[in-house]
Design a protein around this motif. Structure first.
Motif, PDB file in Angstrom:
ATOM      1  N   GLU A  95     -25.332 -49.229  25.067  1.00  0.00           N
ATOM      2  CA  GLU A  95     -26.453 -49.312  25.926  1.00  0.00           C
ATOM      3  C   GLU A  95     -25.985 -50.755  26.862  1.00  0.00           C
ATOM      4  OE1 GLU A  95     -30.390 -48.633  23.159  1.00  0.00           O
ATOM      5  OE2 GLU A  95     -29.828 -50.720  23.648  1.00  0.00           O
ATOM      6  N   PRO A  96     -26.633 -50.704  27.920  1.00  0.00           N
ATOM      7  CA  PRO A  96     -26.280 -51.858  28.903  1.00  0.00           C
ATOM      8  C   PRO A  96     -26.898 -53.324  28.285  1.00  0.00           C
ATOM      9  CG  PRO A  96     -28.004 -50.652  29.845  1.00  0.00           C
ATOM     10  CD  PRO A  96     -27.487 -49.710  28.429  1.00  0.00           C
ATOM     11  N   MET A  97     -26.383 -54.333  28.554  1.00  0.00           N
ATOM     12  CA  MET A  97     -27.306 -55.762  28.383  1.00  0.00           C
ATOM     13  C   MET A  97     -28.194 -55.642  29.070  1.00  0.00           C
ATOM     14  SD  MET A  97     -23.728 -58.541  27.760  1.00  0.00           S
ATOM     15  CE  MET A  97     -22.681 -58.383  26.457  1.00  0.00           C
ATOM     16  N   ARG A  98     -29.622 -56.186  28.607  1.00  0.00           N
ATOM     17  CA  ARG A  98     -30.855 -56.241  29.184  1.00  0.00           C
ATOM     18  C   ARG A  98     -31.203 -57.946  28.914  1.00  0.00           C
ATOM     19  NH1 ARG A  98     -31.529 -51.166  27.237  1.00  0.00           N
ATOM     20  NH2 ARG A  98     -31.412 -49.480  28.688  1.00  0.00           N
ATOM     21  N   SER A  99     -30.946 -58.362  27.940  1.00  0.00           N
ATOM     22  CA  SER A  99     -31.295 -59.813  27.691  1.00  0.00           C
ATOM     23  C   SER A  99     -30.209 -60.701  26.825  1.00  0.00           C
ATOM     24  CB  SER A  99     -32.490 -59.832  26.904  1.00  0.00           C
ATOM     25  OG  SER A  99     -32.723 -58.922  25.933  1.00  0.00           O
ATOM     26  N   MET A 100     -28.915 -59.972  26.923  1.00  0.00           N
ATOM     27  CA  MET A 100     -27.897 -60.876  26.567  1.00  0.00           C
ATOM     28  C   MET A 100     -26.862 -61.045  27.697  1.00  0.00           C
ATOM     29  SD  MET A 100     -24.857 -58.925  23.902  1.00  0.00           S
ATOM     30  CE  MET A 100     -25.727 -59.595  22.159  1.00  0.00           C
ATOM     31  N   LEU A 101     -26.099 -62.166  27.349  1.00  0.00           N
ATOM     32  CA  LEU A 101     -25.160 -62.444  28.368  1.00  0.00           C
ATOM     33  C   LEU A 101     -23.730 -63.007  27.533  1.00  0.00           C
ATOM     34  CD1 LEU A 101     -25.077 -65.749  28.167  1.00  0.00           C
ATOM     35  CD2 LEU A 101     -26.867 -65.777  29.396  1.00  0.00           C
ATOM     36  N   LEU A 102     -22.764 -62.991  28.242  1.00  0.00           N
ATOM     37  CA  LEU A 102     -21.428 -63.362  27.590  1.00  0.00           C
ATOM     38  C   LEU A 102     -20.984 -64.648  28.386  1.00  0.00           C
ATOM     39  CD1 LEU A 102     -20.200 -61.902  25.294  1.00  0.00           C
ATOM     40  CD2 LEU A 102     -18.394 -60.842  27.272  1.00  0.00           C
ATOM     41  N   ILE A 130     -24.975 -59.610  44.953  1.00  0.00           N
ATOM     42  CA  ILE A 130     -25.654 -59.001  45.866  1.00  0.00           C
ATOM     43  C   ILE A 130     -24.880 -58.388  46.793  1.00  0.00           C
ATOM     44  CG2 ILE A 130     -27.096 -61.170  45.816  1.00  0.00           C
ATOM     45  CD1 ILE A 130     -25.630 -62.316  48.293  1.00  0.00           C
ATOM     46  N   PRO A 131     -25.442 -57.496  48.091  1.00  0.00           N
ATOM     47  CA  PRO A 131     -24.669 -56.779  48.853  1.00  0.00           C
ATOM     48  C   PRO A 131     -23.502 -57.465  49.329  1.00  0.00           C
ATOM     49  CG  PRO A 131     -27.060 -56.254  49.030  1.00  0.00           C
ATOM     50  CD  PRO A 131     -26.904 -57.421  48.337  1.00  0.00           C
ATOM     51  N   GLY A 132     -22.097 -57.027  49.443  1.00  0.00           N
ATOM     52  CA  GLY A 132     -21.078 -57.671  49.798  1.00  0.00           C
ATOM     53  C   GLY A 132     -20.363 -58.594  48.750  1.00  0.00           C
ATOM     54  N   VAL A 133     -21.177 -58.860  47.858  1.00  0.00           N
ATOM     55  CA  VAL A 133     -20.370 -59.595  46.531  1.00  0.00           C
ATOM     56  C   VAL A 133     -20.543 -58.901  45.538  1.00  0.00           C
ATOM     57  CG1 VAL A 133     -20.424 -61.548  45.284  1.00  0.00           C
ATOM     58  CG2 VAL A 133     -21.230 -61.796  47.537  1.00  0.00           C
ATOM     59  N   ALA A 134     -19.184 -58.593  44.801  1.00  0.00           N
ATOM     60  CA  ALA A 134     -18.962 -57.565  43.863  1.00  0.00           C
ATOM     61  C   ALA A 134     -19.307 -58.213  42.398  1.00  0.00           C
ATOM     62  CB  ALA A 134     -17.471 -57.221  43.595  1.00  0.00           C
ATOM     63  N   GLY A 135     -20.036 -57.871  41.707  1.00  0.00           N
ATOM     64  CA  GLY A 135     -20.474 -58.082  40.305  1.00  0.00           C
ATOM     65  C   GLY A 135     -19.239 -58.318  39.550  1.00  0.00           C
ATOM     66  N   GLU A 136     -19.129 -59.095  38.736  1.00  0.00           N
ATOM     67  CA  GLU A 136     -17.609 -59.585  37.916  1.00  0.00           C
ATOM     68  C   GLU A 136     -17.410 -58.508  37.289  1.00  0.00           C
ATOM     69  OE1 GLU A 136     -18.249 -64.459  38.094  1.00  0.00           O
ATOM     70  OE2 GLU A 136     -19.135 -63.342  36.375  1.00  0.00           O
ATOM     71  N   GLY A 137     -18.203 -57.957  36.388  1.00  0.00           N
ATOM     72  CA  GLY A 137     -17.870 -56.598  35.506  1.00  0.00           C
ATOM     73  C   GLY A 137     -18.888 -56.500  34.554  1.00  0.00           C
ATOM     74  N   ARG A 138     -18.538 -55.515  33.453  1.00  0.00           N
ATOM     75  CA  ARG A 138     -19.456 -54.882  32.463  1.00  0.00           C
ATOM     76  C   ARG A 138     -18.837 -55.660  31.036  1.00  0.00           C
ATOM     77  NH1 ARG A 138     -21.923 -54.827  36.503  1.00  0.00           N
ATOM     78  NH2 ARG A 138     -23.324 -52.826  37.177  1.00  0.00           N
ATOM     79  N   ALA A 139     -19.615 -55.924  29.960  1.00  0.00           N
ATOM     80  CA  ALA A 139     -19.221 -56.104  28.745  1.00  0.00           C
ATOM     81  C   ALA A 139     -19.802 -54.829  28.028  1.00  0.00           C
ATOM     82  CB  ALA A 139     -19.951 -57.397  28.270  1.00  0.00           C
ATOM     83  N   VAL A 176      -9.049 -65.804  27.445  1.00  0.00           N
ATOM     84  CA  VAL A 176     -10.436 -66.226  27.498  1.00  0.00           C
ATOM     85  C   VAL A 176     -11.083 -66.051  26.348  1.00  0.00           C
ATOM     86  CG1 VAL A 176     -11.457 -64.119  28.152  1.00  0.00           C
ATOM     87  CG2 VAL A 176     -12.739 -65.951  29.036  1.00  0.00           C
ATOM     88  N   ARG A 177     -12.063 -67.077  26.194  1.00  0.00           N
ATOM     89  CA  ARG A 177     -12.924 -67.283  25.011  1.00  0.00           C
ATOM     90  C   ARG A 177     -14.239 -66.543  25.486  1.00  0.00           C
ATOM     91  NH1 ARG A 177     -10.902 -72.690  22.019  1.00  0.00           N
ATOM     92  NH2 ARG A 177      -8.799 -72.071  21.581  1.00  0.00           N
ATOM     93  N   THR A 178     -14.826 -65.744  24.475  1.00  0.00           N
ATOM     94  CA  THR A 178     -16.144 -65.390  24.835  1.00  0.00           C
ATOM     95  C   THR A 178     -17.078 -65.747  23.732  1.00  0.00           C
ATOM     96  OG1 THR A 178     -15.782 -63.115  23.645  1.00  0.00           O
ATOM     97  CG2 THR A 178     -15.141 -63.421  26.107  1.00  0.00           C
ATOM     98  N   SER A 179     -18.624 -65.672  24.316  1.00  0.00           N
ATOM     99  CA  SER A 179     -19.451 -66.031  23.329  1.00  0.00           C
ATOM    100  C   SER A 179     -20.704 -65.180  23.636  1.00  0.00           C
ATOM    101  CB  SER A 179     -19.770 -67.272  23.014  1.00  0.00           C
ATOM    102  OG  SER A 179     -20.814 -67.604  22.168  1.00  0.00           O
ATOM    103  N   ALA A 180     -21.159 -64.418  22.986  1.00  0.00           N
ATOM    104  CA  ALA A 180     -22.602 -63.539  23.184  1.00  0.00           C
ATOM    105  C   ALA A 180     -23.850 -64.432  22.861  1.00  0.00           C
ATOM    106  CB  ALA A 180     -22.627 -62.219  22.608  1.00  0.00           C
ATOM    107  N   ARG A 181     -24.729 -64.282  23.802  1.00  0.00           N
ATOM    108  CA  ARG A 181     -26.013 -64.951  23.416  1.00  0.00           C
ATOM    109  C   ARG A 181     -27.146 -64.184  24.017  1.00  0.00           C
ATOM    110  NH1 ARG A 181     -24.250 -70.514  24.021  1.00  0.00           N
ATOM    111  NH2 ARG A 181     -22.342 -70.631  23.290  1.00  0.00           N
ATOM    112  N   VAL A 182     -28.062 -64.087  23.399  1.00  0.00           N
ATOM    113  CA  VAL A 182     -29.643 -63.351  23.724  1.00  0.00           C
ATOM    114  C   VAL A 182     -30.351 -64.729  23.638  1.00  0.00           C
ATOM    115  CG1 VAL A 182     -28.829 -61.233  22.446  1.00  0.00           C
ATOM    116  CG2 VAL A 182     -30.242 -63.175  21.253  1.00  0.00           C
ATOM    117  N   GLY A 183     -31.440 -64.289  24.604  1.00  0.00           N
ATOM    118  CA  GLY A 183     -32.553 -65.223  25.045  1.00  0.00           C
ATOM    119  C   GLY A 183     -33.299 -65.621  23.654  1.00  0.00           C
ATOM    120  N   THR A 184     -33.778 -66.957  23.673  1.00  0.00           N
ATOM    121  CA  THR A 184     -34.482 -67.570  22.372  1.00  0.00           C
ATOM    122  C   THR A 184     -35.965 -67.768  22.964  1.00  0.00           C
ATOM    123  OG1 THR A 184     -33.900 -69.924  23.148  1.00  0.00           O
ATOM    124  CG2 THR A 184     -32.199 -68.719  21.553  1.00  0.00           C
TER     125      THR A 184
END
Length: 441
Positions: A95-102, A130-139, A176-184
């Motif tokens: 599934e895609p991330m909906r309320s999680m970020l990295l 936004i249009p003309g700016v590429a999103g950084e990627g997918r986790a 790179v170091r990563t840390s996943a977070r969901v909204g609180t």
């Protein structure tokens, strides 16, 4: 022990908490204003609520008050990651991330002690542009599971997320170091903001059992240009609620403010840096103030079934297992620097706002000011019993890995290991009593 704890010079039982709580249990129970506000305060509260729920738009727009989304962003509104002011949810596999970020960072600290951003991706993976700016990627998340066997033979399945970064638009992410977070949950934040530094320091210096210590994070205040105690964020990396709001607005939505005036474009993202913006800043002073007022004045759900026999038993076991050493039942607010109604209130947040070493199982390996890769701020537990009603299936812990309260407890390690082991040694009936107590909060 309820009603008998001292904090510097004040006996907690002298303070009433009725004025900061409400008894509603419906699906909007996390979104109600503090009781007793007058008409002008309610008007400001609802202005802030509108901004929190607002879907921001790309600039230029006819509605200049809410344009400026991006150039890079995760979601278009605050409420998207905090549905109904509650918890976000970790995605299931595929599934895609909906309320999680990295979160992203390089090893070490910057000049202020914060994590070092990646030169091509910054400090957070923004999936959209936004249009003309590429999103950084997918986790993409995968879940690794293992079993834990309790003393009475019951088996509990625990899961841990593993992330694959794909469709990276700005080159590889190496070292790179990563840390996943969901909204609180976002209610009660003004009351936590009013906890005084001397209270935090007193709790950190107290003698505790089982190797529990607790540490105040020391972080940089942009507004006051000095180091201050950290209170907000999963690693207590923000000193106050205004800065927490500003950091989230620019990091998650790409909306600048006086406290975060630069667009969330990494040095190597030229298209992002050249994109049209929605003003300087995009969130004006009144809007930032209204958001602060709203989030500071969200009332806390009152406890329920406090005197039920099973809840009373569970509360006693919560103390006896050692959980309450960090999840402190009661605190007293000091003088709030902006909002007097939040001052001198006895509250029941079940947190000490301190950093604790939670062991390798929960470690993200990512430093944040004084927080090591194993440190996390004690999560407040108030409102826990309404979470499944308001945010079904939202889960627990910083990355939403725990699907049940038992799973959340069994992930505790480090300073909480002894308390976790005592919980695992309880009978099924005793564990159910602790669950009943937690669901009364």
């Amino acid at each position: 022990m309820r009603g008998s704890w001292w904090l510097p010079g004040v006996l907690l039982s002298l303070f009433a908490h009725a004025e900061v709580t409400h008894t509603a249990t419906h699906r909007e129970a996390f979104a109600l204003p503090l009781p007793g506000m007058d008409d002008s305060q309610l008007e400001r509260f609802f202005r802030g609520r509108s901004l929190f729920r607002q879907a921001w738009v790309i600039a230029p727009s006819r509605d200049e008050a809410v344009d400026g989304l991006g150039p890079l962003y995760n979601r278009v509104s605050c409420i998207a990651c905090h549905p109904k002011n509650g918890r976000g949810q970790a995605p299931e596999q595929g599934e895609p991330m909906r309320s999680m970020l990295l979160r992203l960072s390089l090893p070490g600290h910057d000049a202020r002690g914060a994590p070092r951003p990646h030169p091509a991706y910054g400090d957070q993976l923004n999936e959209f542009g936004i249009p003309g700016v590429a999103g950084e990627g997918r986790a993409h998340v995968q879940w690794d599971e293992h079993s834990v066997r309790l003393a009475d033979g019951e088996t509990v399945r625990l899961r841990r997320p593993r992330f694959a970064l794909r469709e990276l638009a700005y080159g590889p992410l190496a070292n790179v170091r990563t840390s996943a977070r969901v909204g609180t949950v976002v209610f009660g934040l003004g009351l936590l903001e009013a906890i005084e530094e001397q209270t935090l320091q007193a709790m950190a210096s107290e003698a505790k059992a089982d190797g529990v210590s607790g540490q105040v994070n020391r972080v940089w205040s942009v507004e006051r240009q000095r180091v201050e105690p950290g209170r907000f964020g999963l690693k207590a990396n923000q000193p106050d609620l205004r800065q927490q709001i500003a950091h989230a607005m620019v990091g998650d939505l790409g909306i600048t403010s006086s406290l975060s005036p630069e667009q969330n474009c990494a040095p190597l993202q030229q298209a992002c840096r050249d994109a049209v913006h929605g003003g300087e800043p995009e969130l004006d002073a009144m809007q930032l103030g209204d958001l602060h007022f709203y989030l500071a004045h969200l009332a806390v759900p009152a406890r329920r079934d406090r005197d039920a026999p099973q809840v009373v038993q569970g509360e006693r076991l919560f103390q006896e297992t050692g959980c309450a050493q960090c999840h402190r039942p009661e605190l007293v607010t000091g003088q709030h620097p902006v909002f007097p109604a939040l001052s001198q209130r006895r509250i029941e947040p079940y947190t000490d706002l301190l950093l604790h070493d939670m062991g390798d199982g929960l470690a993200d390996g990512r430093e944040d000011f004084l927080a090591s890769g194993r440190h996390w701020r004690t999560a407040p537990l108030w409102g826990l019993g309404l979470s499944d009603r308001i945010n079904p299936g939202s889960g627990y812990l910083h990355d939403g890995r725990a699907r049940t309260l038992d799973e959340a407890i069994l992930w505790h390690g480090g300073e909480a290991r002894a308390a976790r082991d005592r919980f695992a040694a309880l009978s099924a009936a005793q564990r159910q009593a602790i669950r009943a107590f937690l669901l009364s909060l």
